[in-house]
Design a protein around this motif. Structure first.
Motif, PDB file in Angstrom:
ATOM      1  N   SER A 172       0.829  -1.212   0.000  1.00 42.22           N
ATOM      2  CA  SER A 172       0.000   0.000   0.000  1.00 42.22           C
ATOM      3  C   SER A 172       0.861   1.258   0.000  1.00 42.22           C
ATOM      4  O   SER A 172       0.460   2.295  -0.536  1.00 42.22           O
ATOM      5  CB  SER A 172      -0.955   0.006   1.197  1.00 42.22           C
ATOM      6  OG  SER A 172      -0.233   0.048   2.423  1.00 42.22           O
ATOM      7  N   VAL A 173       2.047   1.171   0.603  1.00 38.74           N
ATOM      8  CA  VAL A 173       2.958   2.307   0.647  1.00 38.74           C
ATOM      9  C   VAL A 173       4.377   1.790   0.870  1.00 38.74           C
ATOM     10  O   VAL A 173       4.578   0.766   1.520  1.00 38.74           O
ATOM     11  CB  VAL A 173       2.563   3.313   1.766  1.00 38.74           C
ATOM     12  CG1 VAL A 173       2.644   2.665   3.150  1.00 38.74           C
ATOM     13  CG2 VAL A 173       3.414   4.579   1.713  1.00 38.74           C
ATOM     14  N   LYS A 186      10.098   6.485  -9.086  1.00 44.59           N
ATOM     15  CA  LYS A 186       8.799   6.785  -9.696  1.00 44.59           C
ATOM     16  C   LYS A 186       8.718   6.213 -11.115  1.00 44.59           C
ATOM     17  O   LYS A 186       7.691   5.662 -11.516  1.00 44.59           O
ATOM     18  CB  LYS A 186       8.547   8.290  -9.715  1.00 44.59           C
ATOM     19  CG  LYS A 186       7.143   8.659 -10.223  1.00 44.59           C
ATOM     20  CD  LYS A 186       6.887  10.142 -10.164  1.00 44.59           C
ATOM     21  CE  LYS A 186       5.432  10.454 -10.510  1.00 44.59           C
ATOM     22  NZ  LYS A 186       5.002   9.916 -11.805  1.00 44.59           N
ATOM     23  N   ASN A 189       8.255   2.505 -10.663  1.00 44.28           N
ATOM     24  CA  ASN A 189       6.935   2.150 -10.123  1.00 44.28           C
ATOM     25  C   ASN A 189       5.824   2.455 -11.123  1.00 44.28           C
ATOM     26  O   ASN A 189       4.837   1.718 -11.193  1.00 44.28           O
ATOM     27  CB  ASN A 189       6.693   2.890  -8.808  1.00 44.28           C
ATOM     28  CG  ASN A 189       5.599   2.251  -7.979  1.00 44.28           C
ATOM     29  OD1 ASN A 189       5.625   1.049  -7.718  1.00 44.28           O
ATOM     30  ND2 ASN A 189       4.623   3.042  -7.568  1.00 44.28           N
ATOM     31  N   ASP A 190       5.976   3.521 -11.885  1.00 48.09           N
ATOM     32  CA  ASP A 190       4.980   3.827 -12.922  1.00 48.09           C
ATOM     33  C   ASP A 190       4.915   2.699 -13.952  1.00 48.09           C
ATOM     34  O   ASP A 190       3.846   2.370 -14.464  1.00 48.09           O
ATOM     35  CB  ASP A 190       5.322   5.144 -13.624  1.00 48.09           C
ATOM     36  CG  ASP A 190       5.000   6.369 -12.780  1.00 48.09           C
ATOM     37  OD1 ASP A 190       4.324   6.216 -11.741  1.00 48.09           O
ATOM     38  OD2 ASP A 190       5.438   7.471 -13.152  1.00 48.09           O
ATOM     39  N   LYS A 193       4.167  -0.875 -11.539  1.00 50.98           N
ATOM     40  CA  LYS A 193       2.992  -0.848 -10.652  1.00 50.98           C
ATOM     41  C   LYS A 193       3.206  -1.738  -9.415  1.00 50.98           C
ATOM     42  O   LYS A 193       2.390  -2.607  -9.105  1.00 50.98           O
ATOM     43  CB  LYS A 193       1.742  -1.296 -11.409  1.00 50.98           C
ATOM     44  CG  LYS A 193       1.444  -0.485 -12.656  1.00 50.98           C
ATOM     45  CD  LYS A 193       0.972   0.916 -12.324  1.00 50.98           C
ATOM     46  CE  LYS A 193       0.442   1.677 -13.542  1.00 50.98           C
ATOM     47  NZ  LYS A 193       1.474   2.154 -14.452  1.00 50.98           N
ATOM     48  N   ASP A 196       1.263   1.120  -4.268  1.00 55.08           N
ATOM     49  CA  ASP A 196       0.169   2.058  -4.478  1.00 55.08           C
ATOM     50  C   ASP A 196       0.623   3.504  -4.298  1.00 55.08           C
ATOM     51  O   ASP A 196       0.111   4.414  -4.957  1.00 55.08           O
ATOM     52  CB  ASP A 196      -0.988   1.768  -3.511  1.00 55.08           C
ATOM     53  CG  ASP A 196      -1.584   0.388  -3.714  1.00 55.08           C
ATOM     54  OD1 ASP A 196      -1.418  -0.167  -4.824  1.00 55.08           O
ATOM     55  OD2 ASP A 196      -2.200  -0.143  -2.772  1.00 55.08           O
ATOM     56  N   SER A 197       1.550   3.718  -3.367  1.00 51.38           N
ATOM     57  CA  SER A 197       2.040   5.067  -3.087  1.00 51.38           C
ATOM     58  C   SER A 197       3.421   4.967  -2.453  1.00 51.38           C
ATOM     59  O   SER A 197       3.855   3.874  -2.065  1.00 51.38           O
ATOM     60  CB  SER A 197       1.083   5.809  -2.140  1.00 51.38           C
ATOM     61  OG  SER A 197       1.024   5.144  -0.886  1.00 51.38           O
TER      62      SER A 197
END
Length: 228
Positions: A172-173, A186, A189-190, A193, A196-197
């Motif tokens: 989740s984080v 980023k 992760n983009d 995936k 989530d954050s």
């Protein structure tokens, strides 16, 4: 059921990166190069992770020569290993400035046992790199320092992050150490995936080197961000 510790130990034992990097950059794999590091690794994770609890992940850049590159434990030099983790080692002796800040923060959180029951620390790239500088000396290198190095490591990073998530990581984080590190995370992760954050903290090395007088404020910032 396989414990978190067993998964972590197995993961590190079989870490391998063999993509071509050029003659001036080399991969640093302390887990395959030093039996003492594997011994420390097994002691540490067996002591703090011998359970099946879910944890959140904290990600640095990649191992440096005096931290995880020497002990196998992220942001943990031999002094903190002995004083805060109860693990003595005679094979190596190291002092790593980032480790000082991280363990001051861990003490403020409630100590190593409490912290590691909730968090697992590693690096975005779990193996380190060294490069030959203009003087001919081998020095630390970050996975994002050169575009070609980032491209060479990206698939390895995604694969190893997925393997670590399978340990029982809460997606989740996650927590990223270093603002430049966060920019490259980023991108990863983009694409993949994975989380989530994510929450970004100033890197411990930056704090120790440039903001030492504000160390306590940074510790409070970390604790708030971690939800302590």
């Amino acid at each position: 059921m396989t414990t978190f510790a067993e998964k972590v130990i197995s993961f590190h034992k079989y870490l391998c990166f063999d993509a071509p990097l050029g003659e001036n950059i080399q991969v640093m794999n302390p887990f395959s190069e030093n039996e003492a590091v594997l011994h420390i690794l097994e002691q540490f994770y067996t002591q703090f992770f011998r359970d099946t609890l879910s944890r959140r992940i904290v990600l640095g850049i990649n191992p440096g020569r005096l931290g995880a590159g020497a002990t196998g434990i992220p942001f943990t030099d031999t002094k903190r290993l002995a004083e805060d983790c109860g693990i003595e080692t005679e094979a190596i002796q190291t002092h790593e400035p980032s480790s000082v800040f991280v363990y001051d923060m861990i003490r403020a959180y409630g100590g190593s046992e409490k912290f590691y029951s909730h968090y697992y620390i590693n690096s975005i790239c779990p193996l380190g790199f060294i490069e030959k500088n203009k003087k001919g000396n081998w020095v630390n290198c970050n996975y994002y320092d050169y575009p070609e190095l980032f491209e060479a490591t990206k698939d390895f990073i995604i694969t190893t992050l997925k393997e670590q998530i399978a340990f029982g990581i809460d997606t989740s984080v996650c927590y990223i150490l270093g603002k430049k590190n966060a920019k490259f995370f980023k991108k990863i992760n983009d694409e993949a995936k994975l989380f989530d954050s994510f929450v970004v903290f100033d890197h411990p090395r930056y704090i120790v080197q440039y903001k030492l007088k504000q160390k306590e404020a940074y510790i409070e910032q970390y604790l708030r961000g971690l939800g302590a």
